[in-house]
Design an enzyme around this catalytic site. Structure first.
Site, PDB file in Angstrom:
ATOM      1  N   HIS A  72     -32.636  18.044  -4.978  1.00 57.29           N
ATOM      2  CA  HIS A  72     -32.932  19.157  -3.641  1.00 57.29           C
ATOM      3  C   HIS A  72     -33.387  18.230  -2.615  1.00 57.29           C
ATOM      4  CE1 HIS A  72     -34.067  22.638  -2.036  1.00 57.29           C
ATOM      5  NE2 HIS A  72     -35.096  22.258  -1.742  1.00 57.29           N
ATOM      6  N   GLY A  84       0.666  -1.192  -0.021  1.00 57.39           N
ATOM      7  CA  GLY A  84       0.011   0.086   0.090  1.00 57.39           C
ATOM      8  C   GLY A  84       0.832   1.203  -0.057  1.00 57.39           C
ATOM      9  N   GLY A  85       2.032   1.098   0.302  1.00 57.16           N
ATOM     10  CA  GLY A  85       3.158   2.216   0.332  1.00 57.16           C
ATOM     11  C   GLY A  85       2.623   3.440   1.203  1.00 57.16           C
ATOM     12  N   SER A 139       1.985  25.283   3.451  1.00 57.24           N
ATOM     13  CA  SER A 139       0.663  25.476   3.318  1.00 57.24           C
ATOM     14  C   SER A 139       0.190  24.822   2.245  1.00 57.24           C
ATOM     15  CB  SER A 139       0.030  26.907   3.731  1.00 57.24           C
ATOM     16  OG  SER A 139       0.174  27.685   2.342  1.00 57.24           O
TER      17      SER A 139
END
Length: 462
Positions: free
Chosen positions: A441, A37-38, A179
């Site tokens: 909606h 998975g690294g 950042s």
């Protein structure tokens, strides 16, 4: 042992490439020195999202009264937060182990190096070396936290993202240098659980790759949450000799010294190219990246490279897409090259950031006449009901043809909304196509339709 394909590295590029190769009938092996998975599954994407979820739950509890719910005092169990994060990561890694068995992919544990064309030498932890051969070799070795000369990491007081996920206790104070997505996610996380956090950014805006409207609004929101943000500032040095780190920061108005328990260096990544046998085998590199063509072939026949070690966005989903394209080409199929201008980018602070395509500034610099549509979540019924009115959706269109040039979102769960625009751009849809596509909606996704309508003077709820 002879294979059709050997993949060195089992991150989201490597293991995905191996699985797709197996699906296409290639006898495949994968070489991994640590955990399947690294970085992404074990020390990046997945465990950080688990930590961020804990911070989000803590914030919900602290603001329960806003939803008409009374709760008692709450406190962070930092050790349990870390434990949960590691449990989630371990579970995902075990999932990759299952996928390797399911797809009959041999997993070879050790450090892989190209010894010669078609030959990989794998050094195990005990020093023994075995050689395996393959017609094709894919390099997918990823990257690590970048270290600056004036900001060396001692893994205790000055740390990288890996150490930030397993600190022994919650620090009272922290300086985050940089950042980008990694820096802002950790800054939000630690601020949310009570750490006093200062972010130092060299450029004029935080998340500097994002559209300026997003960057500026996110900065305002994070400052309101209690983060100290210093832009156009540079860390000159860190003194770790005392109990607290003394961080010397050069700003536009002078020099300032900030004290903090921990300094997190989040200034980018460095590619893992050492010890792969690149120079010995004449594999060309440039500025720390392996040079490849549109199908990830290096200049040496039978050797390929994908993921963070090649040019392109250093993102898990990019590596996965590159791996699939690479092996499909190897298998004789006809994949199309990856469009790097249609890659979604996400930052999982709260509110989240999601974007794809051109920023407004980049679109204009590219010569486009643009139409801009924006819709704030403060006008969204679902956002109001959810108590998540911060942020907006901004869409950029080519004024001449209506092409969707870019999308930029700031808000609750917007990382789950972005795929609509990625798909629309892939299908060469126009702004009018979005306006005429009925959105459910009440949902946050209505903001996408409303932003598109706003670009054409048709917005209903604004």
């Amino acid at each position: 042992m002879n294979y059709d394909l050997i993949v060195i590295g089992s991150g989201p590029g490597g293991y995905v490439a191996a699985i797709r190769a197996s699906q296409l009938g290639l006898k495949t092996a994968i070489v991994e020195k640590e955990s399947l998975g690294g970085v992404c599954l074990n020390w990046g994407c997945i465990p950080t999202k688990a930590l961020l979820k804990s911070a989000e739950v803590f914030e919900y509890i602290n603001h329960a009264a806003d939803y008409g719910i009374k709760v008692g005092d709450s406190e962070i169990d930092f050790e349990s937060m870390i434990k949960r994060s590691r449990t989630v990561a371990d579970g995902m890694s075990k999932g990759v182990q299952f996928l390797m068995k399911k797809n009959k992919i041999d997993v070879i544990t050790g450090i892989g190096k190209i010894k010669a064309k078609g030959v990989v030498a794998v050094t195990a932890g005990n020093g023994t070396v075995q050689e395996v051969t393959a017609n094709h070799i894919i390099l997918a070795t990823g990257a690590r936290s970048r270290e600056l000369p004036n900001l060396p990491q001692d893994k205790r007081k000055v740390i990288g993202y890996r150490e930030a996920m397993i600190l022994p206790k919650k620090p009272a104070s922290m300086v985050v240098v940089g950042s980008g997505a990694i820096g802002i996610e950790f800054a939000y996380l630690y601020n949310a659980i009570g750490t006093k956090v200062t972010v130092v950014e060299f450029l004029d805006n935080i998340v500097p790759l994002e559209d300026e409207d997003i960057s500026k609004q996110l900065a305002r929101i994070l400052k309101k949450q209690g983060l100290n943000i210093m832009t156009s500032s540079n860390v000159e040095s860190v003194d770790t000799s005392g109990d607290l780190c003394k961080v010397t920061v050069k700003t536009a108005t002078g020099t300032e010294v900030i004290e903090a328990e921990i300094v997190l260096s989040a200034v980018g990544i460095s590619t893992n190219l050492e010890g792969l046998g690149l120079e010995e085998n004449g594999i060309q590199t440039e500025k720390g990246k392996v040079l490849v063509d549109d199908f990830y072939r290096t200049n040496v026949e039978g050797i390929y490279a994908i993921g963070d070690i090649v040019k392109g966005q250093a993102l898990a989903h990019v590596a996965s897409a590159e791996g699939i394209i690479c092996v499909e080409k190897i298998a004789g199929q006809k994949p199309e090259p990856l469009n790097y201008n249609n890659i979604p980018g996400c930052t999982y602070c709260s509110p989240e950031v999601a974007s794809v395509g051109y920023t407004e500034k980049a679109a204009k610099a590219a010569g486009y006449e643009v139409k801009i549509g924006k819709f704030p979540f403060s006008a969204s019924g679902k956002a109001s009901a959810a108590g998540a009115k911060d942020g907006f959706v901004k869409l950029i269109f080519d004024a001449k043809y209506g092409e969707i040039l870019g999308a930029h979102m700031l808000g609750h769960n917007v990382t789950e909304m972005l795929a609509e625009i990625v798909t629309a751009r892939k299908l060469e849809s126009t702004g009018h196509d979005i306006v005429r596509s009925v959105h459910p909606h009440p949902t946050m996704s209505e903001a996408v339709m409303e932003a598109a309508a706003d670009a054409y003077g048709e917005c209903i709820h604004l």
